[in-house]
Design an enzyme around this catalytic site. Structure first.
Site: not given
Length: 891
Positions: A548, A613, A214, A544, A643-644, A209-210, A256
């Site tokens: 193209d 971590e 994530e 356009d 918090t991230d 996890v560290a 173009d």
């Protein structure tokens, strides 16, 4: 699964929630962008007028079949490919060819052996009739039409992953391997240190996890989504989130001409009269001396400016009359008209018989050489003079000069039958013994915002090539007007391009000059895009028209016009300009660079916290259990997802760092995660944060009476102290995040360069992170899930200086880098890295046709894609500050 097996169901649920969040965010944003593009207008008409069983009927265009007799009239959009049976029409083929000037199609003008799109008796699906009326037999419908062929060509190559998608997948695989490897490697270490199996599994899960950030993927997704919304507000709808990053690395724009650089509407730019000579007429109020010429030209029209229907050239002539103070409405013109001889593709003039003030006057306009051939007098003021040979030469010279400026030139003449006679019944009688009044030159004017956009593109190190189906001289004239070709420019026709092999094309594109590719086919546009990508460029292709679409799909960024563009082009493109503004492309490139730079900022921010971590788990394992685990796995998830995320998103909306747009465009194969970023995140900011977090943890434990090996489990006297210590570890990481957030706002510049308080979103994100952390720490019902306990004020004071320490340390590091930068730059050569810029075989002008091919027909258009791997060569950086090439435009 590992978390569920080890007896941590809450952790297992949290990890599954992370996976679903990532997938849901990406899917939702992609669907939102696709719906925005699908909302654009349809291209083909819904109904068509056909003759069936001797009667006119309106049927759905989808029900047309080959053999149907189709009625084509002014203002109609052609619903199928058809061969004219009777009549003559003018057709706007710009959707297929890029040519802004309508062409004439006539049932009597068949030319065996002519190219399909140039066959004078054919009309094509998706084009517009701007004048005349005719009956035509349907020859092809649906995917069997020329429009369908080009659409099918664009579908041959499936969409490829963008560089960002490839790099994120590469980074995800790398992170996964590191995380799994670390978990598997340290599991035996935990068992060897005397940990029970459950504790060792918890240790391995903690390392996994560290090591896995994530919050990275949802943060990237949300940052790109924010960039997409910002671009949408600026007039650009991006269909793929990852295209925002690709825009930022654009090195070449292949644009173009018609409808992209220009307004796709004709406008009178100049005039010539015997008395005044050449006069500019493209201002808001042209000189009054050309008023008689403008009024005569306006009478020789059939368009209606009130409804916008009719030939764009005739609408421009009516606009000229209005600007010189002689407005002529369609109703007034038509009531004074006695006879009309429509444009004849063989004779090439158009004539009207008008009675404006009682006297009958014939007005003729058309190709200068044809009108001049039929003229024997010249109007000088109010007097008519014989048209002598010297004057004819002067007129021809004026026509040549105007045409060399890329203008479409029309000659205007008048004559009048003797008083009392009716209008001539035969065209031949109406178009003889004319009196030449003058010349009117028309242009499809550049968009006013394009020159500044081109200047900005050049300043950003972006090369701009013109790839158009239009005439080379016309395209080159427009390119010069908007500033393309600041290092020299070449014109390469479709025939010359077909005669080139890949080596010569690479040499042409590697010379450093900007190129006008004229009269290009869809296959040629594909080849140009492939050649540029093979040289390592990131290519944005604008367009356009239907022609193209294949190149739009092949380019890294296909940019279609939303208003004037076709549905096929919009479907093939990656980005659609809802305002048809070329300047929006440059704005999008700037937004892409800023977004990419911001992604790197929050990658540094997120990766930094992997170290504080991971290090506590290593201390726990290496101590053999003598040091209790400084963090819980749920606390790590609270950091990564709670918090991230919000501060990271705020970093994704950071203002551009000074000098960002002056940097060279990034190579297309440059990874989003660079070693320097990892060194800063893991080797500097991460280590500083880890040291601070461990210091706070051990200080809290020792103040509570802990010593190595003392029990801290539930029911022991030190258990509350241990929970407070892990809480301080958690809060220490949050505090270090705050310092890292301010440090990551710039890569080299000091924080004051962007403003300490200039990002209110970041301030709000930090406030949210602190509030979220406070909830985990001070809400008792969350304590069991996260293993936290409310700390004392003295314990809180331990982490208070952490943000200033982290930010101050990185500010000093950046100051040292800025001091070293001038010395490093002086020691380096002018261009970093090898650059194999190859010169084309000819020093100026378009590539010469080999002698062995002189007089021979052009070779067949190449059908095979080059097999050279993309990114094989490093693109040469554009010259900066060098002298402008004196070669100019080769003609």
């Amino acid at each position: 699964m590992l978390a569920a097996v080890s007896g941590a169901p809450a952790l297992a649920v949290a990890i599954v929630a992370v996976i679903l969040l990532n997938a849901g965010l990406a899917f939702g944003q992609e669907q939102q962008a696709e719906r925005a593009v699908e909302a654009l207008a349809a291209f083909l008409p819904d109904l068509a007028t056909v003759l069936r069983e001797g009667a006119r009927r309106e049927v759905p265009a989808s029900e047309l079949v080959p053999g149907d007799v189709l009625a084509v009239e002014e203002g109609d959009r052609v619903p199928a490919d058809a061969r004219l049976l009777t009549g003559t029409v003018e057709v706007d083929l710009s959707a297929l060819t890029g040519e802004s000037v309508p062409v004439v199609r006539s049932a009597e003008a068949a030319e065996p052996g002519a190219a399909l799109v140039d066959a004078p008796e054919l009309v094509f699906s998706g084009t517009s009739c701007t004048g005349g009326q005719a009956l035509a037999q349907v020859t092809a419908t649906g995917m069997h039409t020329e429009l369908g062929r080009i659409a099918a060509l664009s579908q041959r190559r499936p969409p490829e992953q963008s560089p960002l998608e490839r790099q994120v997948k590469h980074a995800a695989r790398l992170i996964a391997l590191v995380a799994v490897g670390a978990g598997l490697a340290f599991l035996p270490l935990g068992l060897a240190a005397g940990l029970p199996l459950a504790a060792a599994l918890s240790f391995a899960i903690g390392l996994l996890v560290a090591n896995v950030p994530e919050g990275l993927l949802p943060t990237i997704t949300l940052a790109l989504a924010a960039g997409v919304r910002e671009l949408a507000r600026a007039g650009a709808v991006v269909k793929r989130l990852s295209a925002v990053k690709t825009l930022g690395s654009t090195t070449v724009i292949c644009t173009d001409k018609t409808g992209t650089l220009t307004e796709n509407r004709m406008r009178a730019a100049a005039a010539w009269t015997p008395r005044a000579g050449s006069i500019a007429a493209d201002g808001p109020h042209p000189p009054a001396v050309i008023a008689p010429l403008a009024l005569a030209t306006a009478r020789c029209t059939t368009a209606d400016p009130a409804t916008g229907r009719g030939d764009p050239t005739e609408l421009a002539l009516l606009d000229l009359a209005d600007r010189v103070g002689r407005p002529l409405t369609a109703a007034e013109r038509d009531t004074q008209r006695m006879a009309l001889f429509r444009f004849d593709p063989r004779r090439r003039p158009m004539t009207t018989a008008d009675r404006p003030g009682g006297a009958l006057v014939l007005h003729t306009k058309g190709a200068p050489e044809e009108v001049l051939h039929r003229s024997d007098r010249l109007l000088d003021g109010d007097a008519e003079h014989p048209l002598i040979e010297a004057t004819r030469t002067e007129v021809v010279h004026a026509v040549t000069e105007l045409a060399a400026r890329g203008l479409r030139v029309l000659a205007v003449a008048r004559t009048g039958p003797p008083p009392g006679r009716p209008p001539p019944e035969r065209r031949e009688d109406a178009e003889e013994h004319l009196c030449l009044m003058g010349l009117v030159a028309l242009a499809d004017p550049p968009r006013p915002e394009v020159p500044e956009a081109i200047r900005r593109a050049h300043a950003d190190g972006i090369t701009v090539h013109v790839v158009t189906g239009d005439n080379g001289l016309t395209a080159a004239a427009v390119a010069e007007q908007v500033g393309i070709g600041h290092r020299g420019m070449r014109i390469v026709t479709g025939v010359e391009l077909d005669a080139m092999d890949d080596t010569r094309l690479d040499a042409l594109l590697g010379h450093g000059e900007e190129v006008v590719f004229a009269r290009t086919s869809p296959e040629a546009k594909l080849r140009i895009a492939d050649a540029l990508r093979a040289e390592g460029h990131t290519v944005a292709m604008t367009g356009d028209g239907v022609n193209d679409a294949p190149a739009l799909r092949s380019a890294d960024i296909g940019v279609a016009m939303g208003r004037s563009g076709t549905d096929v082009a919009r479907e093939a493109a990656t980005m659609v300009l809802t305002d048809d503004d070329f300047a929006t492309i440059v704005e999008a490139v700037a937004a892409g660079r800023r977004t990419y730079d911001d992604i790197r900022k929050f990658i540094v921010y997120i990766f930094t916290h992997a170290v504080p971590e991971v290090v506590p788990f290593l201390v726990f394992a290496l101590a053999g259990g003598a040091v209790p685990l400084p963090l819980t796995v749920m606390q790590i998830l609270a950091v990564d997802l709670g918090t991230d995320t919000i501060p990271a998103l705020a970093l994704g909306r950071e203002r551009a760092e000074p000098g960002l747009m002056e940097r060279r465009p990034r190579p297309r194969d440059e990874h989003i995660i660079r070693p320097a970023m990892l060194a800063r995140a893991w080797g500097f900011l991460g280590l500083v944060s880890a040291a601070l977090v461990l210091a706070g943890y051990f200080l809290t434990l020792t103040r509570g009476g802990w010593h190595p090996g003392a029990p801290t489990g539930p029911g022991t006297p030190l258990h509350l102290t241990y929970q407070q210590a892990t809480t301080i570890s958690f809060l220490g990481i949050v505090a270090c995040q705050t310092g890292t957030a301010f440090a990551a706002r710039t890569d080299r510049a000091p924080l004051r360069a962007v403003g300490v308080l200039s990002n209110p979103r970041l301030l709000g994100g930090i406030a949210f992170a602190l509030a979220f952390a406070a909830a985990i720490v001070y809400l008792p019902w969350l304590h069991p899930a996260f293993g936290t306990a409310a700390p004392t004020p003295a314990q809180l004071s331990t982490v208070a200086p952490f943000p200033l320490i982290v930010w101050g340390a990185d500010e000093l590091r950046r100051a040292v880098l800025r001091l070293r930068a001038p010395r490093t730059a002086a020691a380096r050569p002018a261009t970093a890295g090898p650059c194999r810029r190859r010169r084309p075989p000819t020093p100026s002008g378009g590539p010469a046709r080999p002698a062995r091919l002189a007089g021979r027909p052009a070779v067949p258009r190449p059908r095979h894609r080059r097999t050279r791997s993309r990114g094989q060569r490093r693109p040469c950086p554009p010259d900066r500050g060098g002298a402008r090439s004196t070669a100019g435009v080769s003609r």
